[in-house]
Design an enzyme around this catalytic site. Structure first.
Site, PDB file in Angstrom:
ATOM      1  N   ARG A   1      83.931 -27.742  -4.525  1.00 22.57           N
ATOM      2  CA  ARG A   1      83.109 -27.474  -3.402  1.00 22.57           C
ATOM      3  C   ARG A   1      83.175 -28.850  -2.373  1.00 22.57           C
ATOM      4  O   ARG A   1      83.637 -29.948  -3.155  1.00 22.57           O
ATOM      5  CB  ARG A   1      81.709 -27.392  -3.919  1.00 22.57           C
ATOM      6  CG  ARG A   1      81.368 -26.277  -4.434  1.00 22.57           C
ATOM      7  CD  ARG A   1      80.569 -25.177  -3.890  1.00 22.57           C
ATOM      8  NE  ARG A   1      80.398 -23.695  -4.488  1.00 22.57           N
ATOM      9  CZ  ARG A   1      79.832 -22.677  -3.911  1.00 22.57           C
ATOM     10  NH1 ARG A   1      79.437 -22.924  -2.631  1.00 22.57           N
ATOM     11  NH2 ARG A   1      79.917 -21.609  -4.595  1.00 22.57           N
TER      12      ARG A   1
ATOM     13  N   ASN B   1      85.406 -22.856  -8.444  1.00 20.01           N
ATOM     14  CA  ASN B   1      84.173 -23.054  -7.697  1.00 20.01           C
ATOM     15  C   ASN B   1      83.944 -24.558  -7.332  1.00 20.01           C
ATOM     16  O   ASN B   1      82.723 -24.983  -6.998  1.00 20.01           O
ATOM     17  CB  ASN B   1      83.056 -22.622  -8.559  1.00 20.01           C
ATOM     18  CG  ASN B   1      81.541 -22.669  -8.001  1.00 20.01           C
ATOM     19  OD1 ASN B   1      81.458 -22.126  -6.912  1.00 20.01           O
ATOM     20  ND2 ASN B   1      80.260 -23.181  -8.694  1.00 20.01           N
TER      21      ASN B   1
ATOM     22  N   LYS C   1      69.075 -23.765  -3.709  1.00 18.22           N
ATOM     23  CA  LYS C   1      68.437 -22.122  -4.049  1.00 18.22           C
ATOM     24  C   LYS C   1      67.202 -22.418  -4.975  1.00 18.22           C
ATOM     25  O   LYS C   1      66.518 -21.338  -4.578  1.00 18.22           O
ATOM     26  CB  LYS C   1      69.860 -21.938  -5.163  1.00 18.22           C
ATOM     27  CG  LYS C   1      70.749 -22.114  -4.913  1.00 18.22           C
ATOM     28  CD  LYS C   1      71.377 -21.025  -3.543  1.00 18.22           C
ATOM     29  CE  LYS C   1      72.746 -21.142  -2.972  1.00 18.22           C
ATOM     30  NZ  LYS C   1      73.235 -20.024  -2.327  1.00 18.22           N
TER      31      LYS C   1
ATOM     32  N   SER D   1      77.473 -15.010  -3.419  1.00 18.96           N
ATOM     33  CA  SER D   1      78.032 -16.237  -3.380  1.00 18.96           C
ATOM     34  C   SER D   1      79.510 -16.125  -3.461  1.00 18.96           C
ATOM     35  O   SER D   1      80.237 -15.205  -4.077  1.00 18.96           O
ATOM     36  CB  SER D   1      77.745 -16.826  -5.055  1.00 18.96           C
ATOM     37  OG  SER D   1      76.304 -17.104  -4.757  1.00 18.96           O
ATOM     38  N   ALA D   2      80.298 -16.970  -2.761  1.00 13.88           N
ATOM     39  CA  ALA D   2      81.866 -17.042  -2.494  1.00 13.88           C
ATOM     40  C   ALA D   2      82.512 -15.749  -2.257  1.00 13.88           C
ATOM     41  O   ALA D   2      83.627 -15.134  -2.535  1.00 13.88           O
ATOM     42  CB  ALA D   2      82.470 -17.397  -3.868  1.00 13.88           C
ATOM     43  N   CYS D   3      81.558 -15.093  -1.072  1.00 11.07           N
ATOM     44  CA  CYS D   3      82.222 -13.833  -0.668  1.00 11.07           C
ATOM     45  C   CYS D   3      82.405 -14.053   0.920  1.00 11.07           C
ATOM     46  O   CYS D   3      82.386 -12.953   1.494  1.00 11.07           O
ATOM     47  CB  CYS D   3      81.404 -12.822  -0.936  1.00 11.07           C
ATOM     48  SG  CYS D   3      81.316 -12.210  -2.725  1.00 11.07           S
TER      49      CYS D   3
ATOM     50  N   TYR E   1      74.952 -30.172 -11.249  1.00 10.50           N
ATOM     51  CA  TYR E   1      75.986 -29.219 -10.356  1.00 10.50           C
ATOM     52  C   TYR E   1      75.187 -28.577  -9.315  1.00 10.50           C
ATOM     53  O   TYR E   1      73.810 -27.929  -9.584  1.00 10.50           O
ATOM     54  CB  TYR E   1      76.942 -28.016 -11.181  1.00 10.50           C
ATOM     55  CG  TYR E   1      77.815 -27.358 -10.125  1.00 10.50           C
ATOM     56  CD1 TYR E   1      79.131 -28.140 -10.080  1.00 10.50           C
ATOM     57  CD2 TYR E   1      77.504 -26.552  -9.311  1.00 10.50           C
ATOM     58  CE1 TYR E   1      79.800 -27.747  -9.188  1.00 10.50           C
ATOM     59  CE2 TYR E   1      78.210 -25.861  -8.414  1.00 10.50           C
ATOM     60  CZ  TYR E   1      79.797 -26.524  -8.402  1.00 10.50           C
ATOM     61  OH  TYR E   1      80.439 -26.179  -7.389  1.00 10.50           O
TER      62      TYR E   1
ATOM     63  N   ARG F   1      76.499 -22.542 -11.163  1.00  5.72           N
ATOM     64  CA  ARG F   1      74.969 -22.074 -11.658  1.00  5.72           C
ATOM     65  C   ARG F   1      74.799 -21.348 -12.984  1.00  5.72           C
ATOM     66  O   ARG F   1      76.142 -20.861 -13.192  1.00  5.72           O
ATOM     67  CB  ARG F   1      74.450 -21.235 -10.578  1.00  5.72           C
ATOM     68  CG  ARG F   1      74.053 -22.079  -9.105  1.00  5.72           C
ATOM     69  CD  ARG F   1      73.361 -21.158  -8.363  1.00  5.72           C
ATOM     70  NE  ARG F   1      74.431 -20.408  -7.546  1.00  5.72           N
ATOM     71  CZ  ARG F   1      74.602 -18.726  -7.921  1.00  5.72           C
ATOM     72  NH1 ARG F   1      73.921 -18.400  -8.926  1.00  5.72           N
ATOM     73  NH2 ARG F   1      75.667 -18.274  -7.392  1.00  5.72           N
TER      74      ARG F   1
ATOM     75  N   ASP G   1      74.414 -20.702   4.574  1.00  7.53           N
ATOM     76  CA  ASP G   1      74.204 -20.081   3.233  1.00  7.53           C
ATOM     77  C   ASP G   1      72.620 -19.797   3.222  1.00  7.53           C
ATOM     78  O   ASP G   1      72.427 -18.852   2.460  1.00  7.53           O
ATOM     79  CB  ASP G   1      74.384 -21.473   2.237  1.00  7.53           C
ATOM     80  CG  ASP G   1      74.296 -21.003   0.730  1.00  7.53           C
ATOM     81  OD1 ASP G   1      75.061 -20.058   0.599  1.00  7.53           O
ATOM     82  OD2 ASP G   1      73.668 -21.440  -0.136  1.00  7.53           O
TER      83      ASP G   1
ATOM     84  N   HIS H   1      69.485 -15.375   1.426  1.00 12.38           N
ATOM     85  CA  HIS H   1      70.911 -16.003   1.282  1.00 12.38           C
ATOM     86  C   HIS H   1      71.922 -15.671   2.267  1.00 12.38           C
ATOM     87  O   HIS H   1      72.512 -14.617   2.037  1.00 12.38           O
ATOM     88  CB  HIS H   1      71.289 -15.501  -0.163  1.00 12.38           C
ATOM     89  CG  HIS H   1      72.439 -16.136  -0.568  1.00 12.38           C
ATOM     90  ND1 HIS H   1      73.458 -15.622  -1.638  1.00 12.38           N
ATOM     91  CD2 HIS H   1      72.812 -17.383  -0.399  1.00 12.38           C
ATOM     92  CE1 HIS H   1      74.290 -16.683  -1.867  1.00 12.38           C
ATOM     93  NE2 HIS H   1      74.062 -17.568  -1.144  1.00 12.38           N
TER      94      HIS H   1
HETATM   95  P1  GTP Z   1      78.628 -19.593  -1.248  1.00  8.54           P
HETATM   96  O1  GTP Z   1      78.804 -21.007  -0.778  1.00  8.54           O
HETATM   97  O2  GTP Z   1      79.077 -19.602  -2.932  1.00  8.54           O
HETATM   98  O3  GTP Z   1      77.403 -18.879  -1.054  1.00  8.54           O
HETATM   99  O4  GTP Z   1      79.852 -18.592  -0.820  1.00  8.54           O
HETATM  100  P2  GTP Z   1      80.235 -18.251   0.599  1.00  8.54           P
HETATM  101  O5  GTP Z   1      79.727 -16.809   0.788  1.00  8.54           O
HETATM  102  O6  GTP Z   1      80.166 -19.205   1.658  1.00  8.54           O
HETATM  103  O7  GTP Z   1      81.938 -18.030   0.571  1.00  8.54           O
HETATM  104  P3  GTP Z   1      82.977 -18.714   1.520  1.00  8.54           P
HETATM  105  O8  GTP Z   1      83.007 -18.260   2.925  1.00  8.54           O
HETATM  106  O9  GTP Z   1      83.049 -19.929   0.848  1.00  8.54           O
HETATM  107  O10 GTP Z   1      84.073 -17.686   0.803  1.00  8.54           O
HETATM  108  C1  GTP Z   1      84.645 -17.766  -0.387  1.00  8.54           C
HETATM  109  C2  GTP Z   1      85.870 -17.277  -0.762  1.00  8.54           C
HETATM  110  O11 GTP Z   1      86.331 -15.838  -0.113  1.00  8.54           O
HETATM  111  C3  GTP Z   1      87.043 -18.265  -0.223  1.00  8.54           C
HETATM  112  O12 GTP Z   1      88.124 -18.578  -1.245  1.00  8.54           O
HETATM  113  C4  GTP Z   1      87.463 -17.233   0.983  1.00  8.54           C
HETATM  114  O13 GTP Z   1      88.831 -18.164   1.135  1.00  8.54           O
HETATM  115  C5  GTP Z   1      87.407 -16.141   0.842  1.00  8.54           C
HETATM  116  N1  GTP Z   1      87.285 -15.212   2.144  1.00  8.54           N
HETATM  117  C6  GTP Z   1      86.374 -15.596   3.054  1.00  8.54           C
HETATM  118  N2  GTP Z   1      86.468 -14.741   4.112  1.00  8.54           N
HETATM  119  C7  GTP Z   1      87.479 -13.794   3.676  1.00  8.54           C
HETATM  120  C8  GTP Z   1      88.052 -12.771   4.583  1.00  8.54           C
HETATM  121  O14 GTP Z   1      87.801 -12.585   5.527  1.00  8.54           O
HETATM  122  N3  GTP Z   1      88.959 -12.004   3.830  1.00  8.54           N
HETATM  123  C9  GTP Z   1      89.373 -12.488   2.554  1.00  8.54           C
HETATM  124  N4  GTP Z   1      90.284 -11.797   2.117  1.00  8.54           N
HETATM  125  N5  GTP Z   1      88.909 -13.739   1.914  1.00  8.54           N
HETATM  126  C10 GTP Z   1      87.903 -14.331   2.575  1.00  8.54           C
HETATM  127  C1  SPV Z   2      76.030 -20.078  -4.249  1.00 11.26           C
HETATM  128  O1  SPV Z   2      76.460 -20.242  -5.345  1.00 11.26           O
HETATM  129  O2  SPV Z   2      75.680 -19.374  -3.566  1.00 11.26           O
HETATM  130  C2  SPV Z   2      76.292 -21.554  -3.435  1.00 11.26           C
HETATM  131  C3  SPV Z   2      76.549 -22.797  -4.379  1.00 11.26           C
HETATM  132  O3  SPV Z   2      76.042 -21.548  -2.478  1.00 11.26           O
HETATM  133  S1  SPV Z   2      75.435 -23.330  -5.281  1.00 11.26           S
HETATM  134  O4  SPV Z   2      74.461 -24.224  -4.551  1.00 11.26           O
HETATM  135  O5  SPV Z   2      75.887 -24.107  -6.301  1.00 11.26           O
HETATM  136  O6  SPV Z   2      74.469 -22.174  -5.747  1.00 11.26           O
HETATM  137 MN    MN Z   3      75.327 -19.519  -1.616  1.00  8.45          MN
END
Ligand code: GTP
Ligand code: SPV
Ligand code: MN
Length: 630
Positions: A409, A407, A247, A289-291, A238, A88, A314, A267
């Site tokens: 997916r 990033n 989003k 995101s990605a947490c 993307y 994004r 999400d 979110h």
């Molecule tokens: P978006 O789709 O971007 O909104 O992200 P999300 O919040 O769904 O994140 P996701 O669960 O895909 O996790 C992203 C990253 O965090 C991955 O690389 C996971 O391996 C890492 N991760 C998730 N949960 C944990 C955890 O409990 N501990 C650790 N150390 N890493 C984690």
């Molecule tokens: C995020 O970035 O929080 C996502 C992926 O869930 S995207 O749909 O690309 O925004």
């Molecule tokens: Mn997201």
């Protein structure tokens, strides 16, 4: 069967090569007409969402070299983007309103605002006229009717996305309910829909860098006009930039509708947790995101007797029902999940989901027609060769760059998830007992704490911070404020968003309900050696166990200046694989929190200013007082 091609039909002189013109609602036809005049496509395809149509589109994408089949799995594909189009683009995302204050807070003089970007109606029109005229020349325009939420559900909302990307059409088929049934819904019930116009664009010099992934990164722009329920996205193919139901609609436009109608568009993941005694609760959680949302939503609990089921990973739309019970639906139909880090150890349910009908983007490929990314090293055998996300040979332990883009997916249908909740499509939504906030906090922030009350919980959401990830364009790791994990997704002024959240308590009480409890979690605290102090993933069930007890009113907490933490022995840590330093994991260093309080104050002063509700400032003042007394 396919609907008969309607070659004799045309819209503004552009021939409709696929789809049923006779069933086109007038308002949709008008939207197509305007878009044809502007974008000048060669052809029009009205998407019906059928399997046969989907097959044709995947075939066309394959023949164009835009996707590569992954024969190791069932109907799975790999797309490689232009390397300049991988995430994004927050800085190029705008909300258009008459007055700036409706859309964004007024930052302190001389400070760059970071809670969204505003664009005037005139600049909005100019931005479109600088990019869209003729942008679909030589391409087919696809018309995608879609529903966020199950078709016909009272909580669902409808959109129509016009796009020149077949990748988008195939992804939308996974991520939203789409096609003829939605078009009929518009026609028969005459419902309003969000107008979504998307083009991958054509660079000014006409030269497409990566033939298989057209885009225009130089001029990319994502525009929203809440007053007209309109989204216009140019230059990127993307995910979050192009799958406009996600989003742009479900969060940015969605949050403005939610404010108007008295509900919440967030979110957040939604999960169901069944305890050993058989009782089940639903929890929503907002992490940036990605947490970790997808991982928590699909978790395999390590604590015996627990069961987790996934409603969504999400986005949550949440509303109090007539009894004052907060209920949530997942408006999506699939997962657009982060690939790296996903493995049989960390998320076996995701691994089982993605072997069928999945469209991968920017992951690496194996010589036996499978996928690879960081975290899957154990699955490789010696003879497997790897091609990285850029299409170059890649060697484990040899190559210096990651095999998959951080990033990268997977895009998979939710119904393939082995632990999808039986109620995930219930139109009234699932009852929410708790809301979790969290982020990547390497220092100072304990594994879990509970808010003292709703207002304190809203403050905790407003003060959220997290280490940046690859999901947005920011380079390098820094701790950024990301209130409610919504910083990139607010559709209106954040101060008003906070007021809206605060107002939920009255709404609930008047209906005779109980507010969900609010917690903050942090799976990402690190020790002096930079190692995660908590094993995370399935072990997070231990935290859910404590949270569940707190929801039941069990007296298992201890007061601290920042909130309630588990009392000694109440967080179950038996049978953990490694020794945990619980004292460190739950320590609340005074120096750290004094600085945290000061940083939050600076953030509010710089970014929110006079839009900050007085209740939130009062919460910060109280926190400061409590921390100073430590
Ligand atoms: P978006 O789709 O971007 O909104 O992200 P999300 O919040 O769904 O994140 P996701 O669960 O895909 O996790 C992203 C990253 O965090 C991955 O690389 C996971 O391996 C890492 N991760 C998730 N949960 C944990 C955890 O409990 N501990 C650790 N150390 N890493 C984690
Ligand atoms: C995020 O970035 O929080 C996502 C992926 O869930 S995207 O749909 O690309 O925004
Ligand atoms: Mn997201």
């Amino acid at each position: 069967a396919l609907s008969a091609p309607t070659l004799s039909n045309n819209i503004r002189g552009c021939s409709v090569v696929y789809g049923d013109m006779a069933r086109l609602p007038l308002k949709v036809k008008t939207f197509i007409e305007e878009s044809v005049v502007l974008c000048k496509p060669d052809k029009i395809h009205i998407v019906d969402g059928s399997e046969a149509e989907n097959k044709l589109m995947l075939k066309a994408l394959k023949e164009a070299g835009a996707i590569i089949p992954l024969p190791k799995y069932d109907n799975c594909w790999l797309a490689r983007t232009n390397p300049a189009d991988v995430a994004r683009v927050e800085s190029k995302t705008f909300i258009c309103t008459e007055n700036r204050e409706e859309a964004i807070c007024t930052p302190k003089a001389g400070v760059q605002g970071s809670l969204g970007n505003w664009i005037s109606p005139k600049d909005y029109d100019d931005a479109i006229m600088k990019r869209f005229p003729g942008c679909m020349k030589g391409r087919t325009m696809f018309v995608v009717p879609f529903s966020m939420g199950p078709v016909g559900s009272p909580l669902s909302k409808i959109g129509v996305e016009i796009t020149d990307s077949q990748y988008v059409v195939c992804s939308m088929k996974i991520m939203a309910r789409m096609g003829a049934a939605v078009m009929d819904e518009i026609l028969n019930k005459n419902v309003e829909f969000v107008k979504c116009l998307h083009s991958v664009g054509t660079p000014e010099n006409g030269k497409i860098d990566v033939e298989s992934w057209p885009c225009d990164p130089e001029r990319v722009i994502i525009l929203h006009k809440p007053a007209l329920s309109e989204i216009v996205s140019y230059g990127s193919g993307y995910g979050g930039n192009s799958l406009l139901g996600k989003k742009c609609f479900a969060l940015r436009i969605g949050s403005t509708i939610a404010q108007r109608e008295g509900w919440l568009a967030e979110h957040m993941l939604i999960l169901g947790v069944t305890c050993p005694n058989g009782t089940k609760k639903y929890i929503a959680a907002a992490f940036p995101s990605a947490c970790g949302k997808t991982n928590l939503a699909m978790m395999t609990p390590t604590l015996p007797g627990y069961k987790i089921e996934c409603v969504g990973d999400d986005i949550a739309w949440m509303k109090f029902d007539s009894h004052g019970q907060l209920r949530a639906i997942n408006p999506e139909n699939g997962f657009f999940g982060v690939a790296p880090g996903t493995s049989y150890e960390t998320n076996p349910n995701a691994m089982a989901t993605i072997v069928k009908d999945t469209l991968f983007t920017n992951v690496a490929m194996t010589s036996d027609g499978g996928v690879f990314w960081e975290g899957l090293e154990d699955t490789l055998d010696k003879d497997t060769k790897i091609t990285d996300w850029l299409g170059n040979p890649w060697g484990l332990g040899v190559s210096k760059t990651p095999a998959a883009h951080p990033n990268s997916r997977f895009c998979s249908p939710a119904e393939h998830c082995p632990i999808i909740d039986p109620c995930w499509e219930d139109s009234e939504g699932v009852p929410i007992s708790a809301i979790l906030f969290g982020g990547r906090r390497p220092q100072g922030v304990p594994l879990v704490f509970e808010s003292r009350n709703w207002e304190h919980g809203v403050f905790i959401g407003s003060a959220m911070r997290s280490e940046t990830t690859a999901a947005a364009e920011f380079k390098g790791k820094m701790i950024m404020n990301d209130p409610f994990a919504m910083r990139p997704f607010f559709g209106y002024n954040f101060g008003n968003y906070l007021k809206h959240w605060l107002s939920m308590e009255n709404r609930c009480t008047e209906l005779g309900g109980n507010m969900p409890k609010i917690f903050h979690v942090n799976w990402f605290r690190k020790d002096q050696n930079g190692q995660f102090m908590w094993p995370g993933f399935g072990e997070n069930s231990r935290v859910l166990d404590w949270i569940s007890n707190r929801i039941d009113g069990v007296d298992c907490f201890e007061e601290t200046p920042i909130g309630l933490i588990p009392s000694e022995g109440s967080l179950r840590i038996e049978n953990l694989k490694s020794q945990i330093n619980m004292k460190e994991l739950f320590s609340i260093p005074k120096d750290f929190w004094l600085k945290e309080v000061a940083d939050i104050q600076t953030y509010f002063d710089n970014q929110v200013g006079s839009d900050l509700p007085k209740e939130i400032q009062a919460q910060l003042n109280d926190l400061k007082t409590r921390v100073e007394k430590m």
